[in-house]
Design an enzyme around this catalytic site. Structure first.
Site, short mmCIF file in Angstrom:
data_model
loop_
_atom_site.label_atom_id
_atom_site.label_comp_id
_atom_site.label_asym_id
_atom_site.label_seq_id
_atom_site.Cartn_x
_atom_site.Cartn_y
_atom_site.Cartn_z
CG HIS A 99 -0.34 -0.09 2.53
ND1 HIS A 99 0.14 -1.28 3.04
CD2 HIS A 99 -0.11 0.84 3.48
CE1 HIS A 99 0.64 -1.07 4.25
NE2 HIS A 99 0.50 0.21 4.54
CG HIS A 101 0.73 5.35 4.32
ND1 HIS A 101 -0.18 5.34 5.33
CD2 HIS A 101 1.42 4.19 4.40
CE1 HIS A 101 -0.05 4.20 6.02
NE2 HIS A 101 0.91 3.50 5.47
#
Length: 136
Positions: A99, A101
């Site tokens: 992922h 941010h």
């Protein structure tokens, strides 16, 4: 899908999230524990542990989605800038799903992404650059 992965459950629709954007390869949603207002996560739809190990098309799709969401957050929140980061390996944190941010930043937020800085020694830099170029 990894049964234990909370991001895979979000992708599958088995766990709720405040989805901001989705396409056939990625999904972006608000972080459930945000550092700042608008703190978002962009993840591949397939379970990948390491974003740096995915194929070029997947990596491009993730960062295209980061840009799309950043543009929307810019329009809505009018931040002073953004911090965008990805951590890999054992430093990833509590979710073992790749992922990125995306944090809308303001001059008065309390986010600290400071790094200890040292001087780049020319001989060491030359040697390291040579080694990296030879591995490409």
């Amino acid at each position: 899908m990894e049964d234990e992965c909370e991001f895979c459950r979000i992708v599958a629709g088995d766990r709720s999230a405040h989805v901001l954007y989705e396409d056939d390869r990625t999904i972006a949603f608000l972080d459930a524990n945000p550092a700042v207002r608008g703190h978002s996560l962009v993840v591949p739809r397939v379970h990948e542990q390491e974003l740096l190990a995915v194929d070029e098309a997947m990596s491009a799709a993730v960062f295209d989605s980061v840009q799309t969401v950043a543009n929307a957050l810019e329009a809505v929140l009018d931040p002073d800038g953004f911090s965008v980061f990805h951590t890999s390996g054992p430093l990833v944190g509590t979710v073992d799903h790749a992922h990125v941010h995306l944090l809308p930043r303001t001059v008065d937020d309390d986010v600290s992404l400071s790094l200890f800085r040292d001087r780049l020694e020319p001989d060491d830099a030359s040697a390291l650059a040579t080694r990296v170029r030879s591995s490409l």
